[in-house]
Structure formats: C-alpha cells, structure tokens
Motif scaffolding. Structure first.
Motif, mmCIF file in Angstrom:
data_model
loop_
_atom_site.group_PDB
_atom_site.id
_atom_site.type_symbol
_atom_site.label_atom_id
_atom_site.label_comp_id
_atom_site.label_asym_id
_atom_site.label_seq_id
_atom_site.Cartn_x
_atom_site.Cartn_y
_atom_site.Cartn_z
ATOM 1 N N GLU A 119 0.850 -1.195 0.000
ATOM 2 C CA GLU A 119 0.000 0.000 0.000
ATOM 3 C C GLU A 119 0.880 1.236 0.000
ATOM 4 O O GLU A 119 1.763 1.376 0.837
ATOM 5 C CB GLU A 119 -0.914 -0.018 1.211
ATOM 6 N N HIS A 137 -0.164 6.518 -3.095
ATOM 7 C CA HIS A 137 -0.916 6.695 -4.340
ATOM 8 C C HIS A 137 -1.717 5.460 -4.733
ATOM 9 O O HIS A 137 -2.039 5.274 -5.897
ATOM 10 C CB HIS A 137 0.035 7.081 -5.486
ATOM 11 N N GLY A 138 -2.003 4.604 -3.776
ATOM 12 C CA GLY A 138 -2.848 3.444 -4.079
ATOM 13 C C GLY A 138 -2.191 2.126 -3.722
ATOM 14 O O GLY A 138 -1.028 2.089 -3.290
ATOM 15 N N THR A 139 -2.941 1.053 -3.914
ATOM 16 C CA THR A 139 -2.477 -0.283 -3.524
ATOM 17 C C THR A 139 -1.940 -1.031 -4.746
ATOM 18 O O THR A 139 -2.583 -1.051 -5.789
ATOM 19 C CB THR A 139 -3.648 -1.061 -2.889
#
Ligand SMILES: Cc1cc2nc3c(=O)[nH]c(=O)nc-3n(C[C@H](O)[C@H](O)[C@H](O)COP(=O)(O)OP(=O)(O)OC[C@H]3O[C@@H](n4cnc5c(N)ncnc54)[C@H](O)[C@@H]3O)c2cc1C
Length: 472
Positions: free
Chosen positions: A288, A291-293
């Motif tokens: 994670e 800016h996102g997973t």
C-alpha cells in the motif's frame, strides 16, 4: 631418448619442488609479525579500531605505513566477521553472475607483512569515560579509538514491513533475493488466475536512492534475462518492477544530471518509477502506497540506513539516523581521542560544508586521511582538516547498461557498464578475488547465470508463508 625424458621429468619435478620451497619461504617472510595481544597491551600508544570494513581497514593500513615496530604504537582491529564485504559488487551475486565468497576478502590476508593485530569478536559496548570497549572476547582499553562500525538497512515502523519486506545489505540478502524471485516465478507458473499471476510477477522496491535504483535494475535484469532460459514463458508475461521513492526525483542526494540519465535508462528498460510516493503498509499480497495499492507479493526495502546499536547508544550528539556528529578532523567534539568515520559518522567536508555521503568511496578516503592525521597527532603535530574529494559516481542498471560520471564526463549504456566492472574489479583489494570474479563473469556470459536456490535457513517464517500462499 628414454633416459633424456626421465632426466627432463626429474628436472621438472625438482623445479616444482624448489619453486614451492621458495614460495613457502616468501610467505613465511611475509607472515604477520605480531601474533599476540601482548604487545598491544604493553605499547606506549594503543590504537583500537572498531570495524574492519572500508573505513576501519583503510585506517589500519595507513597507520601501519606510518609506524614501524620501534615506534611503540600498537594497532588492534576488532570485527565480528573474519572478512571484509566488498558491497559494490553485491549486485553481481544477486544477479547470479558471481558467488558470495568472490566478494568477501579475509581480513587476515591484509595482515601479511604488516604489524596490526586483529580480534575476531563482537563489539557490545563502548565506554568513552573509562576509555575501554566491551567485546565478546573481553574488555579492551585504548588511548585512541576509531569507530568504523558501518550501518544497516533501516526498517521504519510501518504495518507489515518488518514481517514481509526484504532488506538488501549482505551476501545472505543477495541469495535470498534470488530465492524470492525464483519462488515468485514458480508460483506464477503454477497459477491459472491471471491477476494472481501478475501479482506474483510484480516486484516493488521501497526507496529510490542508489541502492533502491540498482536493486530495481538487478531484479528486472535477473527475471527478464537471467531466468529467461529456464522460464521461457516469461517472455509473454510482462514482469512489473516498480521503484517507489518519497522524494520528487530518484537519487535525491546525487547530481541532478546523473539522476535524469538514470531515470531515462530505467524507463527504457520498462521499470516503473513512482516518485513522491511513500510506502504505507505491506501485506502478504499487497504493497500500500500513498498513491494506491499495488497487488504484489514482494517488497524489497532500500530506504535509508541506520547506525549500529552500539554507536546509537553513545552519549554524544547524533544525526537522525544515529550516526555520530564529528568535527572537521573526524573526532567526536567532546572526546578528541575518539574518531568516527564511514557510515557511522555524520561528517562535513571542511572545504565546502557539504555532508559527506555514506559510501565506500568516502569511507576509504576518510580512512586514508585518518591514518595520517592520527600519526601527526601522536607525533605532536596538527593535522589538516578533512576535505572530501569525490572521484566519480557509478550506477549499474542491469544488463550491459549503467550510468557513470567521472570528473565532468557522463557515460551511459554499455560504456558505463564496462567502466563500472573495470573500476570495481581493480578496486577489490585481492588478486585472487579479481581472478575468481573475472572467471565467473565470463562463464555466466557464455553458459548462463546461476538459477539454483541456496536455502540459507529452510523453514524461515517468510519461506513458510510463501509455501502457504502457493498452496492456497
Ligand atoms: C548493496 C550495497 C551496495 C553498495 N554499493 C556501493 C557502491 O557501489 N559504491 C560505494 O561507494 N558505496 C556503496 N555502498 C555503501 C558502502 O557499502 C558503505 O558506505 C561502506 O561499506 C561504509 O564503510 P564503513 O567502513 O563505514 O562500514 P562497513 O564497510 O560496513 O564496515 C563495518 C564493519 O563493522 C563490523 N561491525 C559492525 N558492527 C559490529 C559489532 N557490533 N561488532 C563487531 N564488528 C561489527 C562489520 O562486520 C563490518 O566489517 C553500498 C552499500 C550496499 C548495502
């Protein structure tokens, strides 16, 4: 005719025996001259050097040049390992082109014909007030102390990081890297779920400094090139290698030109660069970020280093990473008989005021300076303040490519790759290791890379998790 042959044979055997005798005699002549601890204890000036890496050994070698046996100065080097790890070449082990022992140089080999002593022991505490060091082999007192204990990879307290992330600092880490990549590819080979396959083929590197960038390039190189022969199906399945760094550019402490060129080379190889991105947490199947997973089973961690515990607990002024602040002579300001260098020190160039980078190049340079500076002090003189001269910057970026800056000249691609290999081959301080490395590099180019797994500790929690993941 037969008689002549027999005579020739005898002459050859005699020659070999004489040669062996001469060689043995030379080695005895060259043998280390001070085999006992006694002279250290009885000496007028006792110099204790902690750590036999780049900084510690170069200090010992320079000091050894400065003093003869009659000077009543004794030098003792303490290290937990009996070898010096030549870290710049660790990449060639990780990419299956060299063996771990090719880049480990026995410390005893440096003693031949020299006068310093070596103590193979763990440093467990430094008592600055009483001028003594606690080691696993007992207490050692000193008149002058040199601390060169290096650093190790920092693992910040992020959820899952300690459990799942892989560091990269030692030959064992280089072998674990190879094991991990092969485990992931085998798992990807087995699964028929395309999303899971892609997650197994996605490798994330946390940290976009020199180590992070070189790590990403080596992972990409080993998976796409080193393993291609054994896993030809990889050609049709894109491997993702992602470098995530918090700063707004890669190699944030380097020359911006080098950083730009390095970025271009990495992107041309298909490596994804996520700058301004922090890793927030890791699970067995995801990384994670801010800016996102990212679905991925593997995070390698290369974001910063920290000083060893014994250095951190010294009651002196420390930088954010535990390194000790030193003055312009590399001394601890409150303890002028204690010097710190290499990764354990936070030093500034006395000419420019810039911080000295934590590199082998700087540690070697500081060691050479300290050897002379300490000799000057012992002889009652005043040394010059320390000035750092950067020789160049070399980055290996995988298969026959890299970036090299020497003086004002910047090279990329194959010329940089060749310079990288030549420079480090010449700098590794052992002819035996040079020969072994050259042979292994040539053989791997002709016959292919090492693709077998060397399990250092079968059944480690990480390996168990990997097996569980593969069977669920
Ligand atoms: C993967 C990798 C690649 C790198 N590549 C480059 C490169 O290309 N160019 C470059 O200039 N730099 C490179 N570096 C950085 C370089 O390795 C370090 O800056 C350098 O090793 C620092 O030298 P040092 O003498 O401070 O520490 P080290 O060389 O690490 O030596 C420290 C010594 O202290 C010993 N020690 C530590 N704690 C104890 C204890 N408690 N008791 C006893 N002994 C102890 C260790 O065994 C070791 O021998 C790289 C580092 C890594 C991890």
């Amino acid at each position: 005719m037969r008689k002549r042959m027999a005579l020739l044979g005898l002459a050859a055997a005699g020659g070999v025996l004489l040669g062996r005798k001469w060689w043995q005699h030379r080695r005895e002549e060259e043998a280390h001259v001070s085999q006992s601890e006694e002279s250290y204890h009885q000496s007028g000036t006792r110099i204790l050097i902690l750590g036999a890496g780049f900084g510690g050994l170069s200090t010992a070698l320079k000091l050894d040049q400065q003093f003869g046996p009659s000077d009543n100065v004794s030098i003792l080097v303490v290290d937990r390992n009996n070898d010096m790890l030549f870290t710049p070449l660790l990449w060639t082990v990780a990419s299956g082109r060299a063996d771990p022992d090719n880049i480990l140089i026995p410390i005893r080999a440096f003693q031949r014909g020299r006068h310093f002593h070596v103590l193979h022991a763990e440093v467990v505490g430094i008592d600055l007030e009483n001028k003594r060091v606690h080691t696993s082999a007992g207490m050692r007192s000193y008149d002058i102390l040199v601390i060169a204990l290096g650093s190790h990879t920092t693992m910040p307290h992020l959820p899952g990081l300690e459990e799942y992330a892989f560091p990269f600092h030692t030959p064992a880490d280089a072998l674990e890297l190879r094991n991990r990549l092969i485990d992931c590819i085998e798992a990807a080979h087995r699964t028929s779920d395309p999303e899971e396959k892609q997650a197994f083929l996605t490798f994330v590197v946390g940290g976009a400094g020199d180590t992070g960038v070189e790590l990403a390039a080596i992972i990409h190189d080993y998976v796409t090139s080193g393993l291609a022969r054994e896993y030809p199906w990889l050609v049709n399945h894109p491997v993702r290698v992602i470098v995530a760094g918090r700063a707004d550019r890669i190699l944030p402490t380097s020359n911006p030109g080098i950083a730009q060129k390095t970025r271009q080379v990495l992107e041309s190889e298909g490596i994804e660069i996520h700058t301004g991105t922090s890793v927030k947490a890791v699970t067995a199947t995801t990384v994670e970020t801010s800016h996102g997973t990212i679905p991925s089973h593997t995070l390698f961690w290369a974001a910063g280093t920290t000083a060893p515990h014994v250095v951190k607990e010294l009651p002196v002024h420390h930088a954010h990473n535990g390194a000790v602040f030193v003055d312009q002579y590399l001394r601890i300001p409150t303890h002028p008989d204690v010097y710190v260098l290499g990764d354990s020190a936070w030093a500034y160039d006395s000419a420019t005021g810039n911080p000295i980078p934590a590199t082998a190049q700087a540690a070697l340079h500081q060691g050479n300076y300290l050897g002379k500076a300490i000799a000057t002090v012992i002889r009652g003189g005043q040394p010059e303040p320390y000035e750092f001269k950067m020789l160049g910057h070399l980055v290996l970026l995988g298969r026959q490519t890299g970036v090299a800056r020497i003086g004002d000249v910047t090279l990329t691609g194959l010329p940089a790759w060749v310079v990288w290999h030549l420079v480090y081959l010449l700098r590794i301080p052992s002819m035996t290791k040079r020969l072994q490395l050259t042979l292994n590099w040539v053989l791997s180019a002709i016959l292919g890379r090492e693709t077998g797994q060397i399990r250092l500790q079968t059944g480690t929690p990480l390996h168990q998790k990997m097996l569980e993941l593969q069977t669920t």
